[in-house]
Scaffold this motif. Sequence first.
Motif, PDB file in Angstrom:
ATOM      1  N   PRO A 119       7.674 -30.608  50.530  1.00  0.00           N
ATOM      2  CA  PRO A 119       6.413 -31.366  50.479  1.00  0.00           C
ATOM      3  C   PRO A 119       5.358 -30.645  49.659  1.00  0.00           C
ATOM      4  O   PRO A 119       5.221 -29.424  49.725  1.00  0.00           O
ATOM      5  N   ALA A 121       1.290 -30.478  48.757  1.00  0.00           N
ATOM      6  CA  ALA A 121      -0.074 -30.872  49.124  1.00  0.00           C
ATOM      7  C   ALA A 121      -0.938 -30.863  47.873  1.00  0.00           C
ATOM      8  O   ALA A 121      -0.856 -29.922  47.073  1.00  0.00           O
ATOM      9  N   TYR A 123      -4.945 -31.186  46.347  1.00  0.00           N
ATOM     10  CA  TYR A 123      -6.355 -31.121  46.719  1.00  0.00           C
ATOM     11  C   TYR A 123      -7.220 -31.227  45.456  1.00  0.00           C
ATOM     12  O   TYR A 123      -6.854 -30.750  44.379  1.00  0.00           O
ATOM     13  N   SER A 133      -6.120 -38.221  44.016  1.00  0.00           N
ATOM     14  CA  SER A 133      -5.188 -39.368  43.995  1.00  0.00           C
ATOM     15  C   SER A 133      -4.453 -39.429  42.666  1.00  0.00           C
ATOM     16  O   SER A 133      -3.252 -39.757  42.618  1.00  0.00           O
ATOM     17  N   ALA A 136      -1.790 -36.756  42.737  1.00  0.00           N
ATOM     18  CA  ALA A 136      -0.743 -37.119  43.693  1.00  0.00           C
ATOM     19  C   ALA A 136       0.198 -38.153  43.100  1.00  0.00           C
ATOM     20  O   ALA A 136       1.418 -38.103  43.335  1.00  0.00           O
ATOM     21  N   GLY A 147       2.806 -34.555  50.173  1.00  0.00           N
ATOM     22  CA  GLY A 147       2.301 -34.152  51.468  1.00  0.00           C
ATOM     23  C   GLY A 147       0.857 -34.572  51.629  1.00  0.00           C
ATOM     24  O   GLY A 147       0.477 -35.694  51.346  1.00  0.00           O
ATOM     25  N   THR A 148      -0.014 -33.639  52.039  1.00  0.00           N
ATOM     26  CA  THR A 148      -1.424 -33.904  52.292  1.00  0.00           C
ATOM     27  C   THR A 148      -2.148 -34.095  50.979  1.00  0.00           C
ATOM     28  O   THR A 148      -1.928 -33.348  50.012  1.00  0.00           O
ATOM     29  N   VAL A 149      -3.082 -35.059  50.946  1.00  0.00           N
ATOM     30  CA  VAL A 149      -3.930 -35.315  49.777  1.00  0.00           C
ATOM     31  C   VAL A 149      -5.372 -35.336  50.264  1.00  0.00           C
ATOM     32  O   VAL A 149      -5.719 -36.041  51.210  1.00  0.00           O
ATOM     33  N   GLY A 150      -6.263 -34.549  49.640  1.00  0.00           N
ATOM     34  CA  GLY A 150      -7.655 -34.502  50.073  1.00  0.00           C
ATOM     35  C   GLY A 150      -8.472 -33.595  49.179  1.00  0.00           C
ATOM     36  O   GLY A 150      -8.069 -33.240  48.058  1.00  0.00           O
ATOM     37  N   TRP A 152     -10.420 -29.959  48.411  1.00  0.00           N
ATOM     38  CA  TRP A 152     -10.165 -28.527  48.640  1.00  0.00           C
ATOM     39  C   TRP A 152     -11.292 -27.938  49.451  1.00  0.00           C
ATOM     40  O   TRP A 152     -12.470 -28.056  49.102  1.00  0.00           O
ATOM     41  N   GLN A 193       1.060 -24.389  53.830  1.00  0.00           N
ATOM     42  CA  GLN A 193       2.066 -25.303  53.299  1.00  0.00           C
ATOM     43  C   GLN A 193       2.844 -24.618  52.179  1.00  0.00           C
ATOM     44  O   GLN A 193       2.325 -23.738  51.496  1.00  0.00           O
ATOM     45  N   VAL A 196       1.002 -25.945  47.231  1.00  0.00           N
ATOM     46  CA  VAL A 196      -0.359 -26.514  47.270  1.00  0.00           C
ATOM     47  C   VAL A 196      -0.854 -26.600  45.833  1.00  0.00           C
ATOM     48  O   VAL A 196      -0.906 -25.581  45.123  1.00  0.00           O
TER      49      VAL A 196
END
Length: 204
Positions: A119, A121, A123, A133, A136, A147-150, A152, A193, A196
């Motif tokens: 996975p 992630a 940021y 986005s 990603a 994995g996680t998207v957001g 930093w 993770q 990253v």
Amino acid sequence: MTKYARDEFDQVPENSSRQGVHRDAQATSRPALWPVLTVGAVALVLGLVAFLILPRLGFVAPSAAPSVSTSAPRQSSAPPSAAPSASSIAPAASPAPSATPSETPSATPTAAPVDKSTPVAVYNGAGTAGLASKVAGLVQGGGWTLGTVGNWGGLPQKSSVIFYNAPAQKANAEALGTLLGIQQVVEAPDVQQPLVVVAGPGYQ
């Protein structure tokens, strides 16, 4: 009676003492032997004492030359050489390496396998809206598991960077960097993770 005529020498007074060259016969004196015998006896006694008594008392006459019990070391008949031989000085030459090794290494090392099921992630570290986005979508388009998207929340980054938390993930991080155009790849064991991606300022 003699037939010669008497002369003046024939008239010898009867009462006068003898005159002339006649001498009284004296007995010849013989040398005394007792001093020689005495010296001989003393020498004999001293010899017996020295031969029989003195060795028992511990007096031993030193010999003229002490005897050597150990034999002299045997010398080699061959004369020593003037200089040591070259083989005794020079070390043995190591065998020359063979011209062709038994195993020829490959020209290019085999690349570590890339596991895209790991996975990833993503940021946004630049503050640009929609940047996370966008990245990603590129990750998913490359066949990677998202994995996680957001945004930093760590230390501010001056440029984009990919963190990996174990040496086994280095090949995955480099493959992601090639896909996303990010050259900075850093090992960070404190990252939670495995992979990253932080899109920093200036990411296109």
